[in-house]
Design a protein around this motif. Sequence first.
Motif, PDB file in Angstrom:
ATOM      1  N   ILE A   1      36.491  31.679  46.746  1.00 18.99           N
ATOM      2  CA  ILE A   1      35.652  32.731  46.391  1.00 18.99           C
ATOM      3  C   ILE A   1      35.796  33.651  47.327  1.00 18.99           C
ATOM      4  CG2 ILE A   1      33.260  33.614  46.022  1.00 18.99           C
ATOM      5  CD1 ILE A   1      32.592  30.735  44.813  1.00 18.99           C
ATOM      6  N   VAL A   2      35.681  33.136  48.705  1.00 14.53           N
ATOM      7  CA  VAL A   2      36.029  34.316  49.750  1.00 14.53           C
ATOM      8  C   VAL A   2      37.427  34.829  49.858  1.00 14.53           C
ATOM      9  CG1 VAL A   2      36.001  34.220  52.272  1.00 14.53           C
ATOM     10  CG2 VAL A   2      34.614  33.026  51.466  1.00 14.53           C
ATOM     11  N   ASN A   3      38.393  34.090  49.121  1.00  8.75           N
ATOM     12  CA  ASN A   3      39.795  34.546  49.306  1.00  8.75           C
ATOM     13  C   ASN A   3      39.759  35.694  48.088  1.00  8.75           C
ATOM     14  OD1 ASN A   3      42.508  34.631  50.034  1.00  8.75           O
ATOM     15  ND2 ASN A   3      42.767  33.665  47.836  1.00  8.75           N
ATOM     16  N   ASP A   4      38.884  35.272  47.097  1.00 12.45           N
ATOM     17  CA  ASP A   4      39.295  36.204  45.903  1.00 12.45           C
ATOM     18  C   ASP A   4      38.356  37.558  46.264  1.00 12.45           C
ATOM     19  OD1 ASP A   4      40.680  34.403  44.552  1.00 12.45           O
ATOM     20  OD2 ASP A   4      38.937  33.595  43.130  1.00 12.45           O
ATOM     21  N   LEU A   5      37.389  37.535  46.923  1.00 13.45           N
ATOM     22  CA  LEU A   5      36.517  38.544  47.351  1.00 13.45           C
ATOM     23  C   LEU A   5      37.248  39.368  48.294  1.00 13.45           C
ATOM     24  CD1 LEU A   5      33.219  37.147  47.869  1.00 13.45           C
ATOM     25  CD2 LEU A   5      33.519  38.733  46.191  1.00 13.45           C
ATOM     26  N   TRP A   6      37.960  38.805  49.393  1.00 16.69           N
ATOM     27  CA  TRP A   6      39.165  39.716  50.143  1.00 16.69           C
ATOM     28  C   TRP A   6      39.916  40.397  49.115  1.00 16.69           C
ATOM     29  CZ3 TRP A   6      37.479  41.778  54.227  1.00 16.69           C
ATOM     30  CH2 TRP A   6      36.703  41.022  55.006  1.00 16.69           C
ATOM     31  N   ILE A   7      40.624  39.767  48.058  1.00 18.62           N
ATOM     32  CA  ILE A   7      41.480  40.327  47.213  1.00 18.62           C
ATOM     33  C   ILE A   7      41.107  41.644  46.644  1.00 18.62           C
ATOM     34  CG2 ILE A   7      42.733  40.185  45.208  1.00 18.62           C
ATOM     35  CD1 ILE A   7      43.474  37.263  46.189  1.00 18.62           C
ATOM     36  N   TRP A   8      39.796  41.498  46.230  1.00 15.98           N
ATOM     37  CA  TRP A   8      39.092  42.605  45.536  1.00 15.98           C
ATOM     38  C   TRP A   8      38.662  43.736  46.498  1.00 15.98           C
ATOM     39  CZ3 TRP A   8      38.803  43.893  40.554  1.00 15.98           C
ATOM     40  CH2 TRP A   8      38.765  42.933  39.656  1.00 15.98           C
TER      41      TRP A   8
ATOM     42  N   ASP B   1      29.044  41.503  35.728  1.00 16.82           N
ATOM     43  CA  ASP B   1      28.887  40.592  36.627  1.00 16.82           C
ATOM     44  C   ASP B   1      29.665  39.480  36.530  1.00 16.82           C
ATOM     45  OD1 ASP B   1      26.418  41.998  37.637  1.00 16.82           O
ATOM     46  OD2 ASP B   1      25.281  41.080  35.961  1.00 16.82           O
ATOM     47  N   ASP B   2      30.321  39.211  37.667  1.00 19.12           N
ATOM     48  CA  ASP B   2      30.833  38.040  37.941  1.00 19.12           C
ATOM     49  C   ASP B   2      30.326  36.969  38.404  1.00 19.12           C
ATOM     50  OD1 ASP B   2      33.015  36.000  39.016  1.00 19.12           O
ATOM     51  OD2 ASP B   2      34.540  37.174  38.498  1.00 19.12           O
ATOM     52  N   LYS B   3      29.641  36.026  37.978  1.00 19.39           N
ATOM     53  CA  LYS B   3      28.431  34.952  38.628  1.00 19.39           C
ATOM     54  C   LYS B   3      29.502  34.524  39.742  1.00 19.39           C
ATOM     55  CE  LYS B   3      25.424  35.556  35.386  1.00 19.39           C
ATOM     56  NZ  LYS B   3      24.413  36.971  35.588  1.00 19.39           N
ATOM     57  N   ARG B   4      30.686  33.846  39.602  1.00 20.59           N
ATOM     58  CA  ARG B   4      31.272  33.235  40.543  1.00 20.59           C
ATOM     59  C   ARG B   4      31.374  33.937  41.704  1.00 20.59           C
ATOM     60  NH1 ARG B   4      36.855  32.811  42.286  1.00 20.59           N
ATOM     61  NH2 ARG B   4      37.452  31.029  43.208  1.00 20.59           N
ATOM     62  N   LEU B   5      31.745  35.191  41.693  1.00 23.24           N
ATOM     63  CA  LEU B   5      31.827  36.028  42.921  1.00 23.24           C
ATOM     64  C   LEU B   5      30.476  36.625  43.387  1.00 23.24           C
ATOM     65  CD1 LEU B   5      35.281  38.156  42.042  1.00 23.24           C
ATOM     66  CD2 LEU B   5      35.149  35.861  43.443  1.00 23.24           C
ATOM     67  N   GLY B   6      29.987  36.667  42.441  1.00 28.99           N
ATOM     68  CA  GLY B   6      28.477  37.482  42.902  1.00 28.99           C
ATOM     69  C   GLY B   6      28.536  38.910  43.092  1.00 28.99           C
ATOM     70  N   ILE B   7      29.446  39.599  42.417  1.00 24.83           N
ATOM     71  CA  ILE B   7      29.499  40.869  42.538  1.00 24.83           C
ATOM     72  C   ILE B   7      29.948  41.212  41.118  1.00 24.83           C
ATOM     73  CG2 ILE B   7      30.362  41.163  45.007  1.00 24.83           C
ATOM     74  CD1 ILE B   7      33.147  41.755  43.914  1.00 24.83           C
ATOM     75  N   ARG B   8      29.917  42.853  40.642  1.00 22.37           N
ATOM     76  CA  ARG B   8      30.230  43.169  39.550  1.00 22.37           C
ATOM     77  C   ARG B   8      31.636  43.767  39.637  1.00 22.37           C
ATOM     78  NH1 ARG B   8      27.434  48.077  37.958  1.00 22.37           N
ATOM     79  NH2 ARG B   8      27.024  48.376  40.043  1.00 22.37           N
ATOM     80  N   VAL B   9      32.455  43.424  38.899  1.00 22.52           N
ATOM     81  CA  VAL B   9      34.027  43.848  38.858  1.00 22.52           C
ATOM     82  C   VAL B   9      34.316  44.582  37.693  1.00 22.52           C
ATOM     83  CG1 VAL B   9      34.586  41.486  40.024  1.00 22.52           C
ATOM     84  CG2 VAL B   9      34.531  41.482  37.490  1.00 22.52           C
ATOM     85  N   PRO B  10      35.364  45.331  37.861  1.00 27.35           N
ATOM     86  CA  PRO B  10      35.786  46.321  36.612  1.00 27.35           C
ATOM     87  C   PRO B  10      36.246  45.684  35.444  1.00 27.35           C
ATOM     88  CG  PRO B  10      37.343  46.348  38.469  1.00 27.35           C
ATOM     89  CD  PRO B  10      36.176  45.571  39.020  1.00 27.35           C
TER      90      PRO B  10
END
Length: 111
Positions: A84-91, A7-16
């Motif tokens: 955060i939105v920018n980081d999510l688009w990268i992911w 869990d990535d609390k900042r992004l609000g999703i799970r990341v590898p």
Amino acid sequence: MNGIFIDDKRLGIRVPHLDKPWEDYSPNEQEAILLEWETIRGLIPDRIAELEREINEKQDALGQEADFARSCQLNANIAELASIVNDLWIWYRISPHVSFEKEAAVKRKIR
């Protein structure tokens, strides 16, 4: 896949978060990891939309705010949400196979 995604609390999703080099996972494990990532990846646009709504609300509040300190705080909040939105688009745009291999390669160099 327990242990592979955190869990990535900042992004609000799970990341590898691979605990060994990509090539050390069996083909079945690799397939399961990629399938799980695609499921998570599919949630990212909804998460981005949620954050964009929050940004819009804060921008509306900023337009009405007369207190300078509060305006600065709202502006900082907006900037963080945009980051955060920018980081999510990268992911979202990352090709799992390539990125997971890169993560494994970086970990090997660190060890």
